[in-house]
Write a protein that holds these residues in place. Structure first.
Motif, mmCIF file in Angstrom:
data_model
loop_
_atom_site.group_PDB
_atom_site.id
_atom_site.type_symbol
_atom_site.label_atom_id
_atom_site.label_comp_id
_atom_site.label_asym_id
_atom_site.label_seq_id
_atom_site.Cartn_x
_atom_site.Cartn_y
_atom_site.Cartn_z
ATOM 1 N N SER A 73 0.829 -1.207 0.000
ATOM 2 C CA SER A 73 0.000 0.000 0.000
ATOM 3 C C SER A 73 0.863 1.257 0.000
ATOM 4 C CB SER A 73 -0.949 0.002 1.203
ATOM 5 O OG SER A 73 -0.228 0.010 2.418
ATOM 6 N N GLY A 74 2.086 1.156 0.531
ATOM 7 C CA GLY A 74 2.983 2.304 0.564
ATOM 8 C C GLY A 74 3.346 2.821 -0.814
ATOM 9 N N ASP A 75 3.259 1.955 -1.835
ATOM 10 C CA ASP A 75 3.583 2.376 -3.203
ATOM 11 C C ASP A 75 2.634 3.453 -3.697
ATOM 12 O OD1 ASP A 75 5.164 1.884 -5.724
ATOM 13 O OD2 ASP A 75 3.154 1.448 -6.484
ATOM 14 N N ILE A 76 1.445 3.527 -3.119
ATOM 15 C CA ILE A 76 0.496 4.582 -3.503
ATOM 16 C C ILE A 76 1.110 5.950 -3.218
ATOM 17 C CG2 ILE A 76 -1.744 5.615 -2.964
ATOM 18 C CD1 ILE A 76 -2.689 2.723 -2.288
ATOM 19 N N GLY A 77 1.790 6.067 -2.073
ATOM 20 C CA GLY A 77 2.462 7.311 -1.743
ATOM 21 C C GLY A 77 3.714 7.519 -2.578
ATOM 22 N N ILE A 78 4.495 6.453 -2.774
ATOM 23 C CA ILE A 78 5.726 6.540 -3.559
ATOM 24 C C ILE A 78 5.426 6.906 -5.006
ATOM 25 C CG2 ILE A 78 7.656 5.210 -4.504
ATOM 26 C CD1 ILE A 78 8.089 5.732 -1.593
ATOM 27 N N GLU A 79 4.468 6.204 -5.610
ATOM 28 C CA GLU A 79 4.171 6.372 -7.038
ATOM 29 C C GLU A 79 3.409 7.654 -7.336
ATOM 30 O OE1 GLU A 79 4.264 5.815 -10.961
ATOM 31 O OE2 GLU A 79 5.164 4.373 -9.575
ATOM 32 N N HIS A 80 2.396 7.968 -6.552
ATOM 33 C CA HIS A 80 1.500 9.075 -6.891
ATOM 34 C C HIS A 80 1.524 10.228 -5.890
ATOM 35 C CE1 HIS A 80 -0.219 6.742 -10.177
ATOM 36 N NE2 HIS A 80 -0.400 5.723 -9.347
ATOM 37 N N GLY A 81 2.243 10.084 -4.778
ATOM 38 C CA GLY A 81 2.311 11.167 -3.797
ATOM 39 C C GLY A 81 1.020 11.409 -3.062
ATOM 40 N N LEU A 82 0.146 10.379 -3.032
ATOM 41 C CA LEU A 82 -1.183 10.552 -2.447
ATOM 42 C C LEU A 82 -1.268 10.091 -0.996
ATOM 43 C CD1 LEU A 82 -3.311 9.247 -5.449
ATOM 44 C CD2 LEU A 82 -3.327 11.598 -4.574
ATOM 45 N N SER A 83 -2.123 10.739 -0.242
ATOM 46 C CA SER A 83 -2.426 10.288 1.110
ATOM 47 C C SER A 83 -3.441 9.153 1.035
ATOM 48 C CB SER A 83 -3.004 11.429 1.946
ATOM 49 O OG SER A 83 -4.293 11.790 1.458
ATOM 50 N N PHE A 84 -3.591 8.452 2.139
ATOM 51 C CA PHE A 84 -4.550 7.349 2.244
ATOM 52 C C PHE A 84 -5.966 7.795 1.905
ATOM 53 C CE2 PHE A 84 -7.617 5.676 5.471
ATOM 54 C CZ PHE A 84 -7.799 4.400 4.957
ATOM 55 N N ALA A 85 -6.406 8.887 2.506
ATOM 56 C CA ALA A 85 -7.786 9.334 2.316
ATOM 57 C C ALA A 85 -8.045 9.786 0.887
ATOM 58 C CB ALA A 85 -8.111 10.463 3.294
ATOM 59 N N ALA A 86 -7.073 10.472 0.276
ATOM 60 C CA ALA A 86 -7.257 10.928 -1.107
ATOM 61 C C ALA A 86 -7.355 9.736 -2.055
ATOM 62 C CB ALA A 86 -6.111 11.836 -1.516
ATOM 63 N N TYR A 87 -6.516 8.731 -1.861
ATOM 64 C CA TYR A 87 -6.574 7.555 -2.734
ATOM 65 C C TYR A 87 -7.883 6.793 -2.548
ATOM 66 C CZ TYR A 87 -6.003 3.093 -4.889
ATOM 67 O OH TYR A 87 -6.228 1.989 -5.674
ATOM 68 N N LEU A 88 -8.383 6.760 -1.339
ATOM 69 C CA LEU A 88 -9.571 5.959 -1.040
ATOM 70 C C LEU A 88 -10.802 6.419 -1.819
ATOM 71 C CD1 LEU A 88 -9.087 3.659 0.906
ATOM 72 C CD2 LEU A 88 -10.464 4.840 2.607
ATOM 73 N N ARG A 89 -10.703 7.583 -2.462
ATOM 74 C CA ARG A 89 -11.803 8.030 -3.317
ATOM 75 C C ARG A 89 -11.973 7.092 -4.516
ATOM 76 N NH1 ARG A 89 -10.071 14.482 -3.453
ATOM 77 N NH2 ARG A 89 -10.679 14.958 -1.293
ATOM 78 N N ALA A 90 -10.903 6.407 -4.910
ATOM 79 C CA ALA A 90 -10.991 5.500 -6.061
ATOM 80 C C ALA A 90 -11.850 4.268 -5.762
ATOM 81 C CB ALA A 90 -9.590 5.096 -6.523
#
Length: 480
Positions: A73-90
């Motif tokens: 799950s950490g790759d979400i931050g590494i790859e896109h610079g996103l926080s947990f809550a922002a990504y969870l919109r997907a």
């Protein structure tokens, strides 16, 4: 230009120039997060029924699994610079995101209260014995305020504090283990050959309980990894995530296991899982100072990165429409963590861990499925911040994600003894089936329709996602 209710400066993607944490820095942060007084209880609860080696094995394996999930799950931050809550919109939609995100935020806030309460109790005991002043609530307020201020100063302040806290915590922990081992030997107990005689728990239950302990942080770790330095244009997942991966699989399993061992040995030596309380009974002078330092560093370093930041970001995400600031979110987390009366929750810590670990385990499965299987790490980031974009789904709700969460979380609650081992795979499978068999046909996703074009990658292709703070216009750009 209409005000965009999905954008605020604290939840937009972090740019490459703002990624300031190295692998060593992240390791230090993880050491600080993994050492908390409540961790001693995990080891202490198992030693009556098994050997020290079995307790250590259960804790290590559980935390290695969680570390691997956190790395994914950490790759979400590494790859896109996103926080947990922002990504969870997907996987949940621009409105539906608030159910799992704010739930996680409240849990993190409660943990902040528990940690601060434990720290305040220890500080009060030490100061009362030395000076006669006795008021744990005063120390609670002061300790909470200091942690809130430190967190509000930003990720650099947390990183600098970790440089001091991590090695100090390790050294003091070894000293505590030495003291506890000596007390056990004085009772004629060899901690290395001890075999538990009771039948109060099992190896499997200790292992599962440990998975629940860090299940929440495993899914919202992008809140921290988005600040980790990563090589741009690197195609290899391992090379790109190396500064996140190795701290995950070393600091968490080894440090958490070490803390559990201390709690277990403390039970053998003194009949109390909390070595801080044990040593307090006989300590004086510099020993008190060392204990006080351990308490402050352990609770403080955990609360800033593992509790206040995750909680604040979920509140900021929910309050983007009113431009809630990060500082406001941090203060709100502190207030919520206090009004729930953490001193009452502490008495039912394992029940609390079980319920929230079970519910959030399904969210972890959904995130991993959505990111790696459904989207193959590609993400239409610009639409995460558009009110009429693809993540609006049905009025802002991704029904596939919500139904999968109910199924996975419900099954985990029903099979509470297996919790994470049920919630994660069931959430994963349910989400995959619902998205592939139903929802992707109804709501087309650009990254999927493009046959997973590199246009929707970030760091891998050297791209920073640039989200304007005003209006609805969103674009991407590549940095040199």
């Amino acid at each position: 230009m209409q005000k965009n209710k999905l954008v605020s400066k604290d939840i937009i993607p972090v740019q490459g120039k703002d990624r300031v944490i190295t692998g060593i820095g992240f390791f230090n942060i993880w050491v600080g997060m993994a050492v908390i007084i409540a961790t001693f209880m995990i080891g202490g609860n198992g030693i009556d029924s098994m050997s020290l080696w079995e307790v250590a094995g259960a804790i290590f394996i559980a935390n290695l699994v969680i570390a691997l999930i956190g790395s994914l799950s950490g790759d979400i931050g590494i790859e896109h610079g996103l926080s947990f809550a922002a990504y969870l919109r997907a996987p949940f939609g621009t409105a539906g995101v608030h159910l799992p995100a704010v739930s996680r935020g409240i849990v993190a806030a409660i943990w902040f209260g528990i940690q601060t309460y434990l720290g305040a109790l220890a500080i009060n005991t030490l100061v009362a014995k030395m000076t006669g002043f006795d008021s744990w609530f005063i120390w609670y307020v002061l300790f909470a305020a200091v942690q809130i201020i430190n967190t509000a100063m930003g990720i650099k302040a947390i990183d600098r504090f970790a440089v001091i806290a991590a090695p100090s915590i390790i050294v003091i922990s070894f000293w505590i283990l030495f003291k506890m081992t000596g007390m056990a030997e004085a009772k004629g107990i060899n901690v290395l050959t001890y075999e538990g005689t009771a039948n109060t728990t099992s190896w499997f239950l200790i292992m599962v309980a440990n998975m629940g302990f860090w299940s929440a942080l495993a899914i919202d770790i992008p809140n921290i990894t988005r600040y980790i330095k990563a090589p741009k244009g690197e195609k290899s997942w391992m090379k790109r995530n190396w500064s996140s991966f190795w701290p995950h699989v070393t600091a968490l399993p080894f440090v958490q296991t070490f803390m559990g061992i201390i709690g277990a040995v403390s039970i053998l030596g003194a009949g109390n899982w909390n070595p801080i309380e044990v040593i307090q009974g006989t300590a004086s002078g510099w020993t008190y100072v060392i204990l006080l330092l351990m308490v402050i560093l352990a609770q403080w370093s955990t609360n800033t990165a593992a509790n206040l930041i995750p909680a604040a970001l979920t509140f900021v995400n929910a309050g983007a429409g009113i431009r809630m600031s990060m500082v406001t979110g941090i203060v709100l987390a502190g207030v919520i963590g206090t009004i729930v009366q953490p001193w009452a929750i502490l008495n039912e810590l394992f029940t609390y861990l079980g319920y929230y670990g079970a519910i959030l385990s399904a969210v972890a499965g959904i995130i991993v499925c959505d990111y790696y299987v459904i989207r193959k790490r590609r993400l239409n980031v610009k639409d995460l911040f558009r009110e009429e974009g693809q993540f609006k789904y049905d009025g802002g709700w991704n029904l596939a994600g919500l139904i999968a969460w109910v199924i996975g979380g419900g099954m985990a609650l029903y099979f509470m003894e297996y919790m994470y081992l049920v919630g994660f795979p069931v959430g994963f499978i349910a989400y995959y089936a619902l998205m592939k068999g139903w929802y992707l046909n109804k709501h087309k996703q650009a990254e999927v329709e493009s046959n997973y074009s590199d246009e929707y990658l970030g760091t891998t292709v050297g791209r920073d996602w640039v989200i304007p703070l005003e209006g609805d216009s969103v674009h991407t750009g590549k940095t040199a």
